[in-house]
Motif scaffolding. Structure first.
Motif, PDB file in Angstrom:
ATOM      1  N   GLN A 133     -39.993  15.811 -58.505  1.00  0.00           N
ATOM      2  CA  GLN A 133     -39.142  17.005 -58.570  1.00  0.00           C
ATOM      3  C   GLN A 133     -37.994  16.829 -57.591  1.00  0.00           C
ATOM      4  O   GLN A 133     -38.200  16.474 -56.425  1.00  0.00           O
ATOM      5  N   LEU A 134     -36.775  17.111 -58.056  1.00  0.00           N
ATOM      6  CA  LEU A 134     -35.565  16.846 -57.279  1.00  0.00           C
ATOM      7  C   LEU A 134     -34.735  18.108 -57.139  1.00  0.00           C
ATOM      8  O   LEU A 134     -34.507  18.828 -58.115  1.00  0.00           O
ATOM      9  N   HIS A 135     -34.258  18.351 -55.902  1.00  0.00           N
ATOM     10  CA  HIS A 135     -33.430  19.524 -55.607  1.00  0.00           C
ATOM     11  C   HIS A 135     -32.123  19.071 -54.954  1.00  0.00           C
ATOM     12  O   HIS A 135     -32.147  18.312 -53.983  1.00  0.00           O
ATOM     13  N   TYR A 136     -31.006  19.558 -55.501  1.00  0.00           N
ATOM     14  CA  TYR A 136     -29.699  19.168 -54.982  1.00  0.00           C
ATOM     15  C   TYR A 136     -28.795  20.388 -54.817  1.00  0.00           C
ATOM     16  O   TYR A 136     -28.852  21.321 -55.618  1.00  0.00           O
ATOM     17  N   GLY A 137     -27.953  20.340 -53.799  1.00  0.00           N
ATOM     18  CA  GLY A 137     -26.924  21.353 -53.622  1.00  0.00           C
ATOM     19  C   GLY A 137     -25.691  20.977 -54.414  1.00  0.00           C
ATOM     20  O   GLY A 137     -25.235  19.823 -54.351  1.00  0.00           O
ATOM     21  N   GLY A 138     -25.139  21.919 -55.162  1.00  0.00           N
ATOM     22  CA  GLY A 138     -24.013  21.619 -56.028  1.00  0.00           C
ATOM     23  C   GLY A 138     -22.785  21.092 -55.307  1.00  0.00           C
ATOM     24  O   GLY A 138     -21.979  20.367 -55.900  1.00  0.00           O
ATOM     25  N   LEU A 139     -22.614  21.448 -54.018  1.00  0.00           N
ATOM     26  CA  LEU A 139     -21.439  21.021 -53.254  1.00  0.00           C
ATOM     27  C   LEU A 139     -21.655  19.703 -52.520  1.00  0.00           C
ATOM     28  O   LEU A 139     -20.760  19.222 -51.839  1.00  0.00           O
ATOM     29  N   ASP A 140     -22.834  19.114 -52.669  1.00  0.00           N
ATOM     30  CA  ASP A 140     -23.215  17.924 -51.904  1.00  0.00           C
ATOM     31  C   ASP A 140     -22.774  16.653 -52.637  1.00  0.00           C
ATOM     32  O   ASP A 140     -23.592  15.899 -53.168  1.00  0.00           O
ATOM     33  N   GLU A 141     -21.475  16.388 -52.633  1.00  0.00           N
ATOM     34  CA  GLU A 141     -20.930  15.280 -53.415  1.00  0.00           C
ATOM     35  C   GLU A 141     -21.472  13.927 -52.955  1.00  0.00           C
ATOM     36  O   GLU A 141     -21.693  13.027 -53.780  1.00  0.00           O
ATOM     37  N   ARG A 142     -21.695  13.765 -51.669  1.00  0.00           N
ATOM     38  CA  ARG A 142     -22.148  12.484 -51.121  1.00  0.00           C
ATOM     39  C   ARG A 142     -23.471  12.056 -51.756  1.00  0.00           C
ATOM     40  O   ARG A 142     -23.614  10.940 -52.244  1.00  0.00           O
ATOM     41  N   VAL A 143     -24.457  12.940 -51.759  1.00  0.00           N
ATOM     42  CA  VAL A 143     -25.772  12.617 -52.313  1.00  0.00           C
ATOM     43  C   VAL A 143     -25.775  12.699 -53.838  1.00  0.00           C
ATOM     44  O   VAL A 143     -26.389  11.884 -54.525  1.00  0.00           O
ATOM     45  N   ASN A 144     -25.055  13.672 -54.364  1.00  0.00           N
ATOM     46  CA  ASN A 144     -25.109  13.916 -55.808  1.00  0.00           C
ATOM     47  C   ASN A 144     -24.520  12.775 -56.642  1.00  0.00           C
ATOM     48  O   ASN A 144     -24.801  12.678 -57.844  1.00  0.00           O
ATOM     49  N   TYR A 189     -33.207  19.988 -60.335  1.00  0.00           N
ATOM     50  CA  TYR A 189     -32.509  21.264 -60.184  1.00  0.00           C
ATOM     51  C   TYR A 189     -31.287  21.075 -59.289  1.00  0.00           C
ATOM     52  O   TYR A 189     -31.383  20.482 -58.211  1.00  0.00           O
ATOM     53  N   THR A 190     -30.150  21.563 -59.757  1.00  0.00           N
ATOM     54  CA  THR A 190     -28.938  21.591 -58.945  1.00  0.00           C
ATOM     55  C   THR A 190     -28.563  23.051 -58.719  1.00  0.00           C
ATOM     56  O   THR A 190     -28.440  23.813 -59.679  1.00  0.00           O
ATOM     57  N   TYR A 191     -28.397  23.421 -57.466  1.00  0.00           N
ATOM     58  CA  TYR A 191     -28.110  24.811 -57.092  1.00  0.00           C
ATOM     59  C   TYR A 191     -26.611  24.928 -56.835  1.00  0.00           C
ATOM     60  O   TYR A 191     -26.103  24.442 -55.816  1.00  0.00           O
ATOM     61  N   GLU A 192     -25.935  25.530 -57.780  1.00  0.00           N
ATOM     62  CA  GLU A 192     -24.476  25.569 -57.728  1.00  0.00           C
ATOM     63  C   GLU A 192     -23.969  26.404 -56.553  1.00  0.00           C
ATOM     64  O   GLU A 192     -24.555  27.430 -56.204  1.00  0.00           O
ATOM     65  N   GLY A 193     -22.892  25.923 -55.961  1.00  0.00           N
ATOM     66  CA  GLY A 193     -22.239  26.661 -54.887  1.00  0.00           C
ATOM     67  C   GLY A 193     -22.928  26.577 -53.542  1.00  0.00           C
ATOM     68  O   GLY A 193     -22.555  27.303 -52.612  1.00  0.00           O
ATOM     69  N   VAL A 194     -23.948  25.709 -53.403  1.00  0.00           N
ATOM     70  CA  VAL A 194     -24.626  25.575 -52.109  1.00  0.00           C
ATOM     71  C   VAL A 194     -24.475  24.152 -51.604  1.00  0.00           C
ATOM     72  O   VAL A 194     -24.190  23.208 -52.342  1.00  0.00           O
ATOM     73  N   ASN A 195     -24.672  24.001 -50.295  1.00  0.00           N
ATOM     74  CA  ASN A 195     -24.413  22.746 -49.609  1.00  0.00           C
ATOM     75  C   ASN A 195     -25.668  21.918 -49.384  1.00  0.00           C
ATOM     76  O   ASN A 195     -26.796  22.382 -49.586  1.00  0.00           O
ATOM     77  N   HIS A 196     -25.450  20.704 -48.939  1.00  0.00           N
ATOM     78  CA  HIS A 196     -26.522  19.872 -48.416  1.00  0.00           C
ATOM     79  C   HIS A 196     -27.247  20.673 -47.331  1.00  0.00           C
ATOM     80  O   HIS A 196     -26.641  21.440 -46.607  1.00  0.00           O
ATOM     81  N   ALA A 197     -28.562  20.468 -47.224  1.00  0.00           N
ATOM     82  CA  ALA A 197     -29.390  21.163 -46.219  1.00  0.00           C
ATOM     83  C   ALA A 197     -29.513  22.656 -46.484  1.00  0.00           C
ATOM     84  O   ALA A 197     -29.819  23.422 -45.569  1.00  0.00           O
ATOM     85  N   PHE A 198     -29.342  23.074 -47.719  1.00  0.00           N
ATOM     86  CA  PHE A 198     -29.402  24.511 -48.024  1.00  0.00           C
ATOM     87  C   PHE A 198     -30.770  25.117 -47.753  1.00  0.00           C
ATOM     88  O   PHE A 198     -30.904  26.329 -47.630  1.00  0.00           O
ATOM     89  N   HIS A 199     -31.805  24.292 -47.647  1.00  0.00           N
ATOM     90  CA  HIS A 199     -33.152  24.812 -47.399  1.00  0.00           C
ATOM     91  C   HIS A 199     -33.428  25.034 -45.915  1.00  0.00           C
ATOM     92  O   HIS A 199     -34.369  25.742 -45.563  1.00  0.00           O
ATOM     93  N   ASN A 200     -32.631  24.452 -45.049  1.00  0.00           N
ATOM     94  CA  ASN A 200     -32.880  24.485 -43.604  1.00  0.00           C
ATOM     95  C   ASN A 200     -32.352  25.778 -42.996  1.00  0.00           C
ATOM     96  O   ASN A 200     -31.144  25.954 -42.836  1.00  0.00           O
TER      97      ASN A 200
END
Length: 283
Positions: free
Chosen positions: A213-224, A244-255
Motif C-alpha cells: 500500500q502506497l501513500h503520496y502527497g500530491g505536491l511531492d514532486e521529488r518522490v512522485n 493513494y495520492t492525496y491532492e494538495g498536500v505535501n511530503h510528510a503530510f502524516h507527521n
C-alpha cells in the motif's frame, strides 16, 4: 505558507544542504532576515505540535537486538493483554527514532498490533542532540547495513512469546523507502505500507510477495516522479497493491510535528487505510 518555502524546507531535510545555505535561501524568499526567522518556527518540526497517543491500555518497553556494526535499539508497544499478536515494524524518517515515531508505534499497538520501531542510528552508536544532527548522521549509514538491520528486526520478532508469526511494516519518507526494500527482500513479509517513500528499481518488483500500500502527497514532486515506473512494474508482476495520492498536500503530510506540511484530514484517512490494510493481510 508559500509553497516555495515548503519546497525549500523539503530540500533542506533531504538533500546535503547546510543550515547556513538553507537560511540564506529562506532570506531570499522571505525578503529579510527578520521575516525568515519568523517563518522558521512555522516550518520546522516540533514535538510540541504532536497529539500524543496514551499508553494506559498498552504494554511498552525498550529493547535491543543484534545489528551491524552495533546493536539496534527499538521501542515496542502492544496491547496489555498477554497473548500473541501480529507484528508491524514501524520505520522512521531520516531523523531516527523520536517521540513522533514512538507515538505512531503506540497508534499501531492501539489498533491491535505488536509494534516495533527500531532506531537506525543506534547501530552506529549515535544519540543525536537535535533534528539537524540526526539528519547529518544519516549520511554515515551504509545502505547494506541499514537493510540488514531492519531484516534483523524480523529475526528478533521470532524470539518473542507475544508474536504470532505474521508481520508487516509501515514506513515514512526514509522509512517508506525501507518498507519498499523490505517488500523486495523478505518473501515472508505479509504487507508493506510506504508513506511518500522512494520506490524500488522496477526490475526488483518481481521479487515482492507482500501486499503493498502506497501513500503520496500530491505536491511531492521529488518522490512522485518514481510512481509511474513502480506502478507499471506492480501491475506487470501481478502484485497486490493499493496506491493513494492525496491532492494538495505535501511530503510528510502524516507527521503532526511538521506544522506547515501536516494535513490532518489526509493523515487520518491514510492512517485508517493503513490499519485496515494491515489488519487484512497481517493477521
Amino acid at each position: 505558507m508559500d509553497q516555495k518555502i515548503i519546497n525549500l524546507y523539503d530540500d533542506y531535510t533531504h538533500l546535503p544542504l547546510t543550515r547556513s545555505e538553507f537560511i540564506r535561501r529562506l532570506v531570499l524568499i522571505t525578503g529579510s532576515v527578520t521575516a525568515a526567522m519568523s517563518v522558521l518556527p512555522l516550518i520546522e518540526v516540533n514535538a510540541a505540535n504532536m497529539k500524543i497517543t496514551g499508553d494506559e491500555d498498552l504494554f511498552t518497553e525498550k529493547i535491543s537486538y543484534p545489528g551491524v556494526p552495533g546493536n539496534m535499539e527499538a521501542y515496542v508497544a502492544r496491547p496489555k493483554e498477554d497473548k500473541k499478536y501480529p507484528a508491524v515494524i514501524v520505520i522512521h524518517e531520516n531523523r531516527g527514532l523520536n517521540a513522533h515515531i514512538e507515538d505512531v508505534a503506540r497508534r499501531a499497538a492501539a489498533a491491535g498490533f505488536l509494534a516495533i520501531a527500531p532506531n537506525a542510528l543506534s547501530a552506529i552508536g549515535t544519540v543525536a542532540a537535535n533534528e539537524d544532527e540526526a539528519r547529518q548522521k544519516f549520511q554515515e549509514l551504509k545502505a547494506e547495513n541499514n537493510l540488514q538491520n531492519f531484516i534483523n528486526a524480523f529475526d528478533y520478532l521470532a524470539t518473542r512469546k507475544d508474536y504470532n508469526g505474521n508481520a508487516g511494516c509501515v514506513g515514512f519518507c526514509w522509512g517508506g523507502a525501507m518498507a519498499n526494500s523490505l517488500a523486495v527482500k523478505l518473501p515472508a513479509l505479509k504487507a508493506a505500507v510506504a508513506f511518500y517513500g522512494r520506490q524500488p528499481a522496477a526490475e526488483e518488483v518481481k521479487n515482492i510477495k507482500a501486499a503493498v500500500q502506497l501513500h503520496y502527497g500530491g505536491l511531492d514532486e521529488r518522490v512522485n516522479s518514481g510512481i509511474p515506473a513502480y506502478e507499471e512494474a506492480l501491475k506487470k508482476n501481478n502484485i497486490t497493491y493499493e496506491l493513494y495520492t492525496y491532492e494538495g498536500v505535501n511530503h510528510a503530510f502524516h507527521n503532526d510535528t511538521a506544522p506547515t506540511r501536516y494535513n490532518e484530514a489526509a493523515a487520518k484517512l491514510a492512517w485508517q487505510r493503513s490499519m485496515d490494510f494491515l489488519k487484512k493481510y497481517v493477521k
